[in-house]
Design a protein around this motif. Structure first.
Motif, PDB file in Angstrom:
ATOM      1  N   ILE A  17       0.740  -1.209   0.147  1.00 33.32           N
ATOM      2  CA  ILE A  17       0.032   0.074   0.250  1.00 33.32           C
ATOM      3  C   ILE A  17       1.033   1.296   0.158  1.00 33.32           C
ATOM      4  O   ILE A  17       1.843   1.197   0.842  1.00 33.32           O
ATOM      5  N   SER A  18       0.748   2.009  -0.886  1.00 32.05           N
ATOM      6  CA  SER A  18       1.304   3.352  -0.937  1.00 32.05           C
ATOM      7  C   SER A  18       1.271   4.247   0.225  1.00 32.05           C
ATOM      8  O   SER A  18       0.315   4.130   0.897  1.00 32.05           O
ATOM      9  N   GLN A  19       2.622   4.871   0.388  1.00 30.60           N
ATOM     10  CA  GLN A  19       2.272   5.798   1.700  1.00 30.60           C
ATOM     11  C   GLN A  19       1.281   6.972   1.248  1.00 30.60           C
ATOM     12  O   GLN A  19       0.429   7.273   2.390  1.00 30.60           O
ATOM     13  N   THR A  20       1.121   7.207   0.249  1.00 26.79           N
ATOM     14  CA  THR A  20       0.129   8.342  -0.051  1.00 26.79           C
ATOM     15  C   THR A  20      -1.437   7.637   0.224  1.00 26.79           C
ATOM     16  O   THR A  20      -2.103   8.527   0.807  1.00 26.79           O
ATOM     17  N   ASP A  21      -1.568   6.419   0.060  1.00 25.50           N
ATOM     18  CA  ASP A  21      -2.867   6.022   0.017  1.00 25.50           C
ATOM     19  C   ASP A  21      -3.045   5.737   1.534  1.00 25.50           C
ATOM     20  O   ASP A  21      -4.238   5.842   2.201  1.00 25.50           O
ATOM     21  N   LEU A  22      -2.040   5.341   2.285  1.00 22.28           N
ATOM     22  CA  LEU A  22      -2.072   5.082   3.601  1.00 22.28           C
ATOM     23  C   LEU A  22      -2.376   6.327   4.469  1.00 22.28           C
ATOM     24  O   LEU A  22      -3.315   6.440   5.489  1.00 22.28           O
ATOM     25  N   ASP A  23      -1.756   7.371   3.916  1.00 19.18           N
ATOM     26  CA  ASP A  23      -2.006   8.849   4.637  1.00 19.18           C
ATOM     27  C   ASP A  23      -3.544   9.284   4.391  1.00 19.18           C
ATOM     28  O   ASP A  23      -3.926   9.859   5.059  1.00 19.18           O
ATOM     29  N   GLN A  24      -3.866   8.807   3.120  1.00 25.18           N
ATOM     30  CA  GLN A  24      -5.294   9.037   2.936  1.00 25.18           C
ATOM     31  C   GLN A  24      -6.439   8.225   4.011  1.00 25.18           C
ATOM     32  O   GLN A  24      -7.395   9.037   4.299  1.00 25.18           O
ATOM     33  N   LEU A  25      -5.954   7.121   4.277  1.00 23.28           N
ATOM     34  CA  LEU A  25      -6.938   6.109   5.016  1.00 23.28           C
ATOM     35  C   LEU A  25      -6.755   6.922   6.492  1.00 23.28           C
ATOM     36  O   LEU A  25      -7.785   6.685   7.122  1.00 23.28           O
ATOM     37  N   ILE A  26      -5.683   7.473   7.000  1.00 28.07           N
ATOM     38  CA  ILE A  26      -5.508   7.974   8.014  1.00 28.07           C
ATOM     39  C   ILE A  26      -6.288   9.354   8.217  1.00 28.07           C
ATOM     40  O   ILE A  26      -6.816   9.598   9.147  1.00 28.07           O
ATOM     41  N   GLU A  27      -6.190  10.018   7.195  1.00 21.51           N
ATOM     42  CA  GLU A  27      -6.930  11.339   7.088  1.00 21.51           C
ATOM     43  C   GLU A  27      -8.304  11.209   7.224  1.00 21.51           C
ATOM     44  O   GLU A  27      -9.100  11.744   7.964  1.00 21.51           O
ATOM     45  N   ARG A  34      -6.988  -6.637   7.846  1.00 29.09           N
ATOM     46  CA  ARG A  34      -5.862  -6.789   6.768  1.00 29.09           C
ATOM     47  C   ARG A  34      -6.489  -6.104   5.558  1.00 29.09           C
ATOM     48  O   ARG A  34      -7.623  -5.853   5.137  1.00 29.09           O
ATOM     49  N   LEU A  35      -5.435  -5.524   4.627  1.00 25.45           N
ATOM     50  CA  LEU A  35      -5.659  -4.682   3.719  1.00 25.45           C
ATOM     51  C   LEU A  35      -4.679  -4.958   2.433  1.00 25.45           C
ATOM     52  O   LEU A  35      -3.511  -5.286   2.678  1.00 25.45           O
ATOM     53  N   GLY A  36      -5.051  -4.666   1.133  1.00 26.99           N
ATOM     54  CA  GLY A  36      -4.462  -4.963   0.187  1.00 26.99           C
ATOM     55  C   GLY A  36      -5.105  -4.551  -1.046  1.00 26.99           C
ATOM     56  O   GLY A  36      -6.265  -4.493  -1.138  1.00 26.99           O
ATOM     57  N   TYR A  37      -4.344  -4.126  -2.083  1.00 22.99           N
ATOM     58  CA  TYR A  37      -5.109  -3.500  -3.410  1.00 22.99           C
ATOM     59  C   TYR A  37      -5.419  -5.020  -3.993  1.00 22.99           C
ATOM     60  O   TYR A  37      -5.117  -6.053  -3.767  1.00 22.99           O
TER      61      TYR A  37
END
Ligand SMILES: Cc1cc2nc3c(=O)[nH]c(=O)nc-3n(C[C@H](O)[C@H](O)[C@H](O)COP(=O)(O)O)c2cc1C
Length: 263
Positions: free
Chosen positions: A22-32, A229-232
């Motif tokens: 998972i890209s850091q950009t996508d992870l940051d969006q989930l956190i946001e 658990r998460l993944g594309y």
């Protein structure tokens, strides 16, 4: 992806994910999106333990394997489960609730064609638990562990008791806030084509949650709420069923059996 589309497309992904991280950009969006969930008194009691390294994944995979195998031997757990297990697609569709047995257990070939043969067994959890003692839980345990081990990302969701809101209902409201936060996360994940699955098996029992606490040094002030658990995924498609609105909507009084809203 539009909000209503994400709500309709979100599904529990019980299979493998793509292997890319998972890209850091996508992870940051989930956190946001999690950050913007409502919570009682705006306490924001959530904490995330983000697990990307093999050590943490392996520890959770091993624990899950042990828990699943033990659950297959536990008549009370099996009895509780059997109420919500649907043996065939037709039964699942018709009832509109519960989960398909085959989504959780890989049946042996002889049962795959006629899973209804399991019906008498499901009615008697003691018999099922004998199968568990004979090792029937080993395969699903191994499969679940492998899915956890190979997930690009795991998130252990915690609730910080030091952020308890005031009042007798404080604890209830905290849990509700956690649910709202998790739904934000699931919907945003869907929009990002990230599949998600709750992994409840290693969190069912207090003693297993304590084991997780030790593994990850989670302080006593934090409650272990859930593991995701998460993944594309290439496709968000997956089957699911729901009860019709008429089964849970009441207008004006609970005991009104049939009523329509006034226009
Ligand atoms: C609190 C919670 C715990 C769940 N635990 C599990 C789980 O351990 N394993 C699993 O495969 N699905 C789990 N699920 C997913 C449900 O089974 C799923 O949401 C339901 O069957 C409807 O399917 P859908 O999400 O694909 O629409 C859980 C869901 C929630 C909200």
């Amino acid at each position: 992806m539009e909000l209503f589309e994400a709500i309709a497309q979100r599904r529990t992904h019980r299979g493998e994910f793509r292997t890319d991280p998972i890209s850091q950009t996508d992870l940051d969006q989930l956190i946001e999106v999690a950050r913007w969930a409502p919570s009682p008194f705006n306490t924001q009691p959530w904490q995330f333990l983000i697990i990307r390294e093999a050590a943490g994944k392996n520890a959770l995979a091993d624990l899950t394997a042990r828990c699943v195998a033990e659950q297959f031997k536990d008549p009370r757990f099996l009895d509780d489960n059997s109420r919500w297990m649907r043996l065939t697609d037709a039964e699942w569709q018709q009832r509109g609730d519960g989960v398909r047995l085959t989504d959780h257990v890989d049946l042996p070939p002889m049962l795959r064609k006629s899973p209804t043969k399991l019906k008498p067994l499901l009615k008697n959890a003691k018999n099922l638990s004998i199968l568990g003692h004979l090792g029937a839980g080993k395969m699903p345990a191994k499969e679940m562990a492998e899915l956890i081990r190979t997930s690009p990302l795991l998130i252990l969701i915690l609730m910080d008791w030091t952020r308890r809101p005031p009042g007798e209902g404080g604890q209830r409201w905290m849990w509700l806030g956690m649910g709202a936060m998790i739904q934000n996360l699931l919907l945003a994940a869907t929009a990002l084509r990230i599949g998600t699955q709750f992994v409840s098996a290693p969190l069912e029992r207090q003693r297993d949650r304590e084991r997780i606490r030790e593994i990850f040094d989670v302080p006593a002030s934090s409650e272990i709420i859930t593991l995701l658990r998460l993944g594309y995924v290439d496709s968000m498609r997956g089957e699911s069923v729901r009860l019709p609105p008429s089964s849970f909507i009441r207008y004006e009084h609970y005991t009104e059996s049939v009523s329509t809203p006034a226009n």
